[in-house]
Design an enzyme around this catalytic site. Sequence first.
Site: not given
Length: 452
Positions: A101, A125, A137, A225, A256, A385
Amino acid sequence: MKNTKSEISDRESNSNTKEMTLTKELKVPAKPKNARGMVDNVLEQFNSASDQIGLHPNIRKILSITNNEVIVNFPVKMDNGDVEIFQGYRVQHNNALGPYKGGLRYHPTVDIDAARALAMWMTWKTSLAGLPYGGGKGGIQLDPSKYSKDELERITRRFTFALGDNIGPEHDIPAPDVNTNAQTMAWMADTYMSTKAPAARSMNQHVVTGKPIGSGGLEGRDRATGYGVFLTIKFWIEENNETLEGKTFIVQGFGNVGYWAAYFLEKEGAKMIGVQDAYGSIKNGNGIKVEDLFNYTKANNGSLVGYPESEAMEKEDFFALDCDICIPAALGNQITEGNAHLIKANLIAEGANGPINVEGEKILLEKGVTIIPDILCNSGGVITSYFEWLQNRNGELWNMEEVIERLDKKLKESYTKVSDYAKLEGIDMRKAAYCIAIQRIEKAYVQRGIFP
């Protein structure tokens, strides 16, 4: 808490409040000879925590490397008829706890080393947050401001096609990151589902998260986030018997994450006195109104330069601003041994991934600065998510209030675990967070064994 759930619910926003904010003149600085990269930083952090917990040597070997590294080169026809070749990456670090993820970013600094480091951070994380995920990633090395929306759509769809079955809803689930947003995820999901048999298309909607609400997205994912950055700051403030009222803060990166963190901090009475983005740096000791600056940047091609209620300042002086809280929410390796000594804040909340290198962190810790580490501080995005993934998988619809309530609970649990562990062991919060994350993965390997 001044910003009620109804206030959060009423706030309308796209999944990225500033799309494609890089200036066309942005150049990637050459990496100095012998300079430490992000992979060096994450490995040193990992090894330090591994020493702390006495991690088994065999598991250390496994976690020190990535499982898979995918590099794809693909052609895309531009609006003028020319064809450009792009290089994209997807690094899958570890999946002991579940599917890979992590986000996809479009930025000139994207390369295989950056993807490796970011994928490793995602493993820690997701583990720290207690999610059934591993870490991945990737992205494309490009400056999105140089391309039209139609070109970006074709680039995204061709990249998704090139990745093929290297991604999937039960295998590797991308999400938005730097310069990607809900629209990017909608293109990816549509392209991926279009490659599947009609009967199976609806079963693959959760191949990505961070989608628009009308395309299976989650209410509140856009601000999650930044809201998480705000929450972890609030938890620390309350733990130290203080309040946010009157506290001053600076934000590097007003996209963001930076925008939403600042928005919620201001709601609690804190004052933003400095902001830096790819275009420039501004300050105002009397305060910069978050919403006013946001509206200005929307009308000014994403740039904060020239904002009337501020004074321009040199980029090199930004982190030296006298404030209580510093929020690096841009890119990695922004605070180093070269500028860490300038920081006057007593709290740094890492909105970005890896914004402080190892040498810079040593200086800050010696100064008594508290750092809320990235794998805790900005985990609100991956937590929501997960909520979106569950929503799609189970055919459910969650409202904003439910999402925020669950996020509050999840982040409070993570923060408390890290803070308690740090105090018990007499270590900093980053090492504590790593120890907790690595021990969870170690337990999975010990219980399951190593195939064959």
